[in-house]
Design an enzyme around this catalytic site. Sequence first.
Site, PDB file in Angstrom:
ATOM      1  CG  HIS A 456      -2.078  -0.877   1.142  1.00  0.00           C
ATOM      2  ND1 HIS A 456      -2.773  -1.324   2.244  1.00  0.00           N
ATOM      3  CD2 HIS A 456      -2.712  -1.423   0.077  1.00  0.00           C
ATOM      4  CE1 HIS A 456      -3.773  -2.098   1.865  1.00  0.00           C
ATOM      5  NE2 HIS A 456      -3.755  -2.183   0.556  1.00  0.00           N
ATOM      6  CD  GLU A 457      -1.402   5.042  -0.602  1.00  0.00           C
ATOM      7  OE1 GLU A 457      -0.853   5.871  -1.331  1.00  0.00           O
ATOM      8  OE2 GLU A 457      -2.542   4.594  -0.818  1.00  0.00           O
ATOM      9  N   GLY A 458       3.109   2.502  -1.912  1.00  0.00           N
ATOM     10  CA  GLY A 458       4.522   2.432  -2.259  1.00  0.00           C
ATOM     11  C   GLY A 458       5.246   1.334  -1.514  1.00  0.00           C
TER      12      GLY A 458
END
Length: 606
Positions: A456-458
Amino acid sequence: MRATLDFLLNDWLDVEALTQRPRFADHSRETFDSVLDTCERIAREKFAPFNRLTDTEEPRFDGKRVHLPEATHAAMQAYVASGMLAASQDYELGGMQLPCVVEMGARSFFSAASVAMGGYAMLTQGNAHLLMAHGTAVQKEVFAKNELAGRWFGTMCLSEPQAGSSLSDVATRATPDGDGYADDPLGPRYRLKGNKMWISAGEHELTENIVHLVLAKIPGPDGKTIPGVRGISLFIVPKKLADTEGRLTGERNDVALAGLNHKLGYRGTTNTLLNFGEGRFPVRGQAGAIGYLVGEPGKGLACMFHMMNEARIGVGLGATMLGYAGYLASLEYARQRPQGRPVGPGGKDAAQPQVAIIEHADVKRMLLAQKAYCEGALALELYCARLVDEQHTAAGETSAEAALLLEVLTPIAKSWPSEWCLEANSLAIQVHGGYGYTRDFPVEQYWRDNRLNMIHEGTHGIQGLDLLGRKVVMDGGKGLALLADRVNRTIEGAMQHPELAEHANALAQALAHVGRATKAAWATGHPADALANATPYLQAFGHTVLAWIWLEVGLCAAQREASDFTRGKLAAAAYFFRYELPKIGPWLAVVEARDTTCREMQEAWF
């Protein structure tokens, strides 16, 4: 958990001091506690009892609509009614003007109770906050305010099936919608065509509308697509169209659900593949989803980072609280599960009664590791939230330093809990033994849910590149120097306490090692040499930051009257310094040597 949260907020971070600032002047310790009490109750009553239900009864698409358990609808209604969607916003927007750090503390209850159900709110808040920062007055009024009120929910649409994390390769296109496109009061109006993948909360009927924030490329002056990230712009693409008063017009936008993704965890959050502009729902006789430009053309990625950075801290908190939930579950189990006998001078006496497994040293090791990981991570996330408050409400240099420090710490706030609180969940399963692998106990679900947070998110790799490639070298290393100054202040304070002097010296050596490794990584000036080992650098940097956080927390505990609670904090700090901090040596060794093993590996050799 509540006792630790109260200790971190009040004894360590002194959130009550924020009430001396004009923005928070109406608040007090009592109002902060009241918010925490309310959120703890809602999480306990509306979220936690249904966490397993939302995992087993996954979102289902019948060809027309997505079905979610009624418990999800009830939980989100309770969350909306609490006012927490607008908690940090101005009173004029229906907000409470709560400090970010108190809001983050309150949100932790929902992450622990059901991270999947809480995801709808996290995404909606981030979406609305981005629009409040970068949207026009009309966009704020129509879209952001309706999200903050809970009437509409929001998403972020970045990834695509062929692009993944490589946002410069997005293929979704946006073209001006007719001659008067620039004069639409909701913002310059475009037609979008493309596909977005892995969109959490992308389709549901929890609210009457869904506000998608979509990255797409617009044509350059010559009509051709601008390569790379310079051509990326950001658009509001609502599921249903609305007028300038926020009233739904009855028109469905050309946004269609192409399918649901069924993931390892987070099963209570719909995860979708969305098609924009495929013509299934033509608007005004044309294919192409209507989208309204946010900010300047070509500046979409910079705008989206406002939401992404907020989401990274949110993901870190979610990972932390999943680890914490597993820790508490395994602690309770270890206290109740009898097995084995203590080893005396003559060995084990089979005639003696069995003892609870918490009496065994190795089980204590696993519980201490979980406590060190999860309580340390919670302290880190709250510290970052406190920096947000400093950035927005402190004066002058204090505000600027908080913003700079937050930039450096954000990759750690996202990645460190995602790795080590997942390890805490693994240890929680181990404490349960064979039962840990069954659905009779919640720890296997906590692990499955948490495994997604590493992506998630990188990913870790992306966070490492951001840290070593940008954050520690920006402004001539000013951010790293500021962090080092803060760490050294803590070391000086801890040296005054004999029980912490050993830890303070260890942290000083670790900090110096990180500094040497940073210089060595960039010694040639070639990014490829430095960044080949960005992930071990991230791991070492993260462990050093958490050692600093634990020294801070330990110093606060040491200054309080001795009790089981404070002794537990000091024991967790000791565990981290003696068992975890020594790990940074091998990680930094490959960074300092600019080791080429991974970079020079050839595809054919695999």
